[in-house]
Design an enzyme around this catalytic site. Structure first.
Site, PDB file in Angstrom:
ATOM      1  N   ASP A  96     -52.251  23.563  40.941  1.00  0.00           N
ATOM      2  CA  ASP A  96     -52.390  22.124  40.708  1.00  0.00           C
ATOM      3  C   ASP A  96     -51.136  21.415  40.233  1.00  0.00           C
ATOM      4  O   ASP A  96     -51.209  20.358  39.615  1.00  0.00           O
ATOM      5  CB  ASP A  96     -53.506  21.911  39.680  1.00  0.00           C
ATOM      6  CG  ASP A  96     -53.283  22.748  38.425  1.00  0.00           C
ATOM      7  OD1 ASP A  96     -52.121  23.126  38.173  1.00  0.00           O
ATOM      8  OD2 ASP A  96     -54.260  23.029  37.708  1.00  0.00           O
ATOM      9  N   GLU A 118     -56.388  29.625  44.211  1.00  0.00           N
ATOM     10  CA  GLU A 118     -56.930  29.120  42.933  1.00  0.00           C
ATOM     11  C   GLU A 118     -57.532  27.725  43.137  1.00  0.00           C
ATOM     12  O   GLU A 118     -57.179  26.742  42.479  1.00  0.00           O
ATOM     13  CB  GLU A 118     -55.878  29.105  41.823  1.00  0.00           C
ATOM     14  CG  GLU A 118     -56.466  29.030  40.425  1.00  0.00           C
ATOM     15  CD  GLU A 118     -55.414  29.033  39.321  1.00  0.00           C
ATOM     16  OE1 GLU A 118     -54.928  27.973  38.940  1.00  0.00           O
ATOM     17  OE2 GLU A 118     -55.069  30.136  38.862  1.00  0.00           O
ATOM     18  N   GLU A 132     -52.786  17.359  36.648  1.00  0.00           N
ATOM     19  CA  GLU A 132     -53.267  18.519  37.419  1.00  0.00           C
ATOM     20  C   GLU A 132     -54.669  18.326  38.006  1.00  0.00           C
ATOM     21  O   GLU A 132     -54.952  18.793  39.107  1.00  0.00           O
ATOM     22  CB  GLU A 132     -53.239  19.774  36.530  1.00  0.00           C
ATOM     23  CG  GLU A 132     -51.835  20.265  36.173  1.00  0.00           C
ATOM     24  CD  GLU A 132     -51.216  19.544  34.986  1.00  0.00           C
ATOM     25  OE1 GLU A 132     -51.878  18.649  34.388  1.00  0.00           O
ATOM     26  OE2 GLU A 132     -50.055  19.842  34.647  1.00  0.00           O
ATOM     27  N   HIS A 205     -47.297  22.975  26.218  1.00  0.00           N
ATOM     28  CA  HIS A 205     -46.424  22.188  27.101  1.00  0.00           C
ATOM     29  C   HIS A 205     -47.107  21.024  27.818  1.00  0.00           C
ATOM     30  O   HIS A 205     -46.436  20.243  28.478  1.00  0.00           O
ATOM     31  CB  HIS A 205     -45.803  23.102  28.169  1.00  0.00           C
ATOM     32  CG  HIS A 205     -46.788  23.551  29.208  1.00  0.00           C
ATOM     33  ND1 HIS A 205     -47.585  24.651  29.032  1.00  0.00           N
ATOM     34  CD2 HIS A 205     -47.121  23.039  30.415  1.00  0.00           C
ATOM     35  CE1 HIS A 205     -48.362  24.808  30.092  1.00  0.00           C
ATOM     36  NE2 HIS A 205     -48.105  23.835  30.946  1.00  0.00           N
ATOM     37  N   ARG A 207     -48.579  17.734  29.431  1.00  0.00           N
ATOM     38  CA  ARG A 207     -48.160  16.339  29.341  1.00  0.00           C
ATOM     39  C   ARG A 207     -49.063  15.525  28.417  1.00  0.00           C
ATOM     40  O   ARG A 207     -48.603  14.691  27.644  1.00  0.00           O
ATOM     41  CB  ARG A 207     -48.190  15.692  30.729  1.00  0.00           C
ATOM     42  CG  ARG A 207     -46.849  15.713  31.395  1.00  0.00           C
ATOM     43  CD  ARG A 207     -46.942  15.463  32.886  1.00  0.00           C
ATOM     44  NE  ARG A 207     -45.904  16.255  33.521  1.00  0.00           N
ATOM     45  CZ  ARG A 207     -44.746  15.774  33.950  1.00  0.00           C
ATOM     46  NH1 ARG A 207     -44.506  14.499  33.876  1.00  0.00           N
ATOM     47  NH2 ARG A 207     -43.846  16.570  34.470  1.00  0.00           N
ATOM     48  N   HIS A 238     -41.370  26.350  25.810  1.00  0.00           N
ATOM     49  CA  HIS A 238     -41.096  25.798  27.146  1.00  0.00           C
ATOM     50  C   HIS A 238     -39.715  25.145  27.152  1.00  0.00           C
ATOM     51  O   HIS A 238     -39.261  24.641  26.126  1.00  0.00           O
ATOM     52  CB  HIS A 238     -42.188  24.761  27.438  1.00  0.00           C
ATOM     53  CG  HIS A 238     -42.246  24.291  28.858  1.00  0.00           C
ATOM     54  ND1 HIS A 238     -41.298  23.469  29.404  1.00  0.00           N
ATOM     55  CD2 HIS A 238     -43.149  24.517  29.835  1.00  0.00           C
ATOM     56  CE1 HIS A 238     -41.615  23.203  30.668  1.00  0.00           C
ATOM     57  NE2 HIS A 238     -42.740  23.834  30.956  1.00  0.00           N
TER      58      HIS A 238
END
Ligand code: UD1
Ligand code: UDP
Length: 369
Positions: A96, A118, A132, A205, A207, A238
């Site tokens: 995604d 997936e 995503e 990490h 957003r 990250h």
């Protein structure tokens, strides 16, 4: 001979595509080509190196400060000539990310069929995770074949009107990848630093957590350390510069917390095995930890991985400091609560997802020859 092209760009996609690429390389009836966008540069290269994958095409797009728009438009521009030149019989994308969505869109514009690995994970909250959730919904619209990791994800696709014959329940290739990295005799300098104390492994990490959520998470971890001098927190951070600077600013003063570079996948999988508890907003780690019997507190408000919650290894705790503290303390103080969450259950397959994916591809090619 059929030509397939795997396209990916970030660390998690690479980890979960690697087992398919390995299996395809051994298949005499397939020509397997790899194209990377390199939406991630260093974090992708680590995985490519770990799994000995040399891309045939590398778009090398990563820029500091890249945006969803810039990633999408650069991929559309730069992937087009590669697809035109190679003309694969099928493009494989994973999951995604924006690389996933933009690559699928690009293949669709050239009328090249797409297989989505997936497929069918859903929260049905358009901004959680962002972007995503919508990326993967759009990829489902664009794809010809859908490789769903579980029955639950297959059911989501069926509910959306996707034809049953195009959906294959394969298991998650994350479990195939876990099998490649196991090492009983593992040592790492961060484990030496932890010196036998209980390890909390932290990653963050997303957003949607970059707007205040991270601060709450870091505060909670600092308070936990104050209250429990016997724990050590390992935080492979990250490479996003915003996350890094905030992490160092807030956490550097605490000697129970160790911020380290992102770990190579081999190290990360083995450090999970040595950890007591995982705090994360990652998607992939929610698949790996249940199969290793490690409790995970998911630092998000939604999850597309309800199987792990049902299995009892994942608990959704969000990003409010109080809740993170309460749930972490329960697992640190209450042996029964800890035991209840550490039963290794594996809702994500038997490590043979790649085989099933290749079998489904062959069946498709034979039918459409
Ligand atoms: C991306 C995916 C997310 C996935 C995550 C896995 C999108 C929109 N997001 O988010 O779904 O969960 O990868 O980690 O596709 N950077 C480096 N070196 C690297 C990697 C990143 O320096 O090897 C820095 C760059 O400054 C880059 C920034 O991190 O601009 C953000 O990377 P980006 O891919 O845009 O977002 P992620 O948060 O990594
Ligand atoms: N991972 C890794 N090194 C790290 C942190 C994570 O190799 O320092 C692996 C982890 O085992 C999992 C994947 O990266 O397979 C998850 O990636 P990430 O959390 O970046 O993305 P998401 O799964 O949330 O999309």
């Amino acid at each position: 001979m059929y030509k397939i092209m795997s396209i990916f760009g970030t660390r998690p996609e690479a980890i979960k595509m690697a087992p398919i690429i390995h299996a395809a390389a051994k298949d005499p009836q397939l020509e397997s080509i790899v194209t990377v966008s390199a939406q991630h540069r260093e974090m992708l290269d680590g995985v490519l190196h770990a799994f000995s994958i040399t891309p045939d095409h590398d778009l090398n797009i990563m820029r500091h400060g890249q945006t969803l728009q810039s990633i999408t438009s650069v991929i559309l521009e730069q992937l087009t000539p590669v697809l035109e030149q190679e003309r694969p019989d099928m493009v494989l994308v994973h999951g995604d990310t924006t690389t996933t969505f933009a690559s699928a869109l690009c293949a669709f514009y050239l009328q090249i069929p797409i297989a989505h690995v997936e497929a069918g994970l859903r929260t049905y909250h358009r901004y959680s995770p962002f972007p995503e959730e919508i990326n993967r919904q759009l990829v489902s619209r664009l794809s010809t074949l859908h490789f769903a990791p579980t029955q639950t994800s297959a059911q989501n696709l069926l509910n959306e009107g996707i034809c049953e014959k195009d959906i294959f329940v394969t298991g998650n290739t994350a479990i195939d990848a876990l099998r490649l990295t196991e090492n009983g005799q593992y040592h790492h300098e961060a484990l030496d630093w932890a010196g036998g104390h209980r390890i909390l492994l932290l990653t963050a990490h997303r957003r949607e957590n970059q707007n205040g959520g991270l601060e709450h998470i870091f505060h909670a971890v600092l308070t936990l350390c104050e209250r429990h001098p016997d724990i050590r927190v390992i935080f492979p951070c990250h490479r996003n510069p915003m996350i890094r600077s905030l992490a160092h600013e807030m956490l550097d003063g605490c000697n129970q917390i160790r911020i380290i570079e992102p770990l190579e996948v081999y190290d990360f999988h083995n450090i999970i095995r040595h950890s007591y508890l995982i705090l994360t907003d990652s998607g992939g780690i929610q698949e790996e930890a249940p199969s290793l019997g490690k409790p995970v507190l998911v630092l998000r408000d939604t999850t597309e991985r309800p199987e792990g919650v049902k299995a009892g290894t994942l608990k959704l705790v969000g990003t409010q400091e109080e809740r993170i503290l309460e749930e972490s303390e329960r697992l640190l103080n209450d042996a029964a609560a800890y035991a209840a969450m550490s039963n290794a259950a594996n809702p994500y397959g038997d490590g043979r997802a790649s085989e099933r994916i290749l079998a489904a591809l062959h069946a498709y090619f034979e039918k459409n020859a």
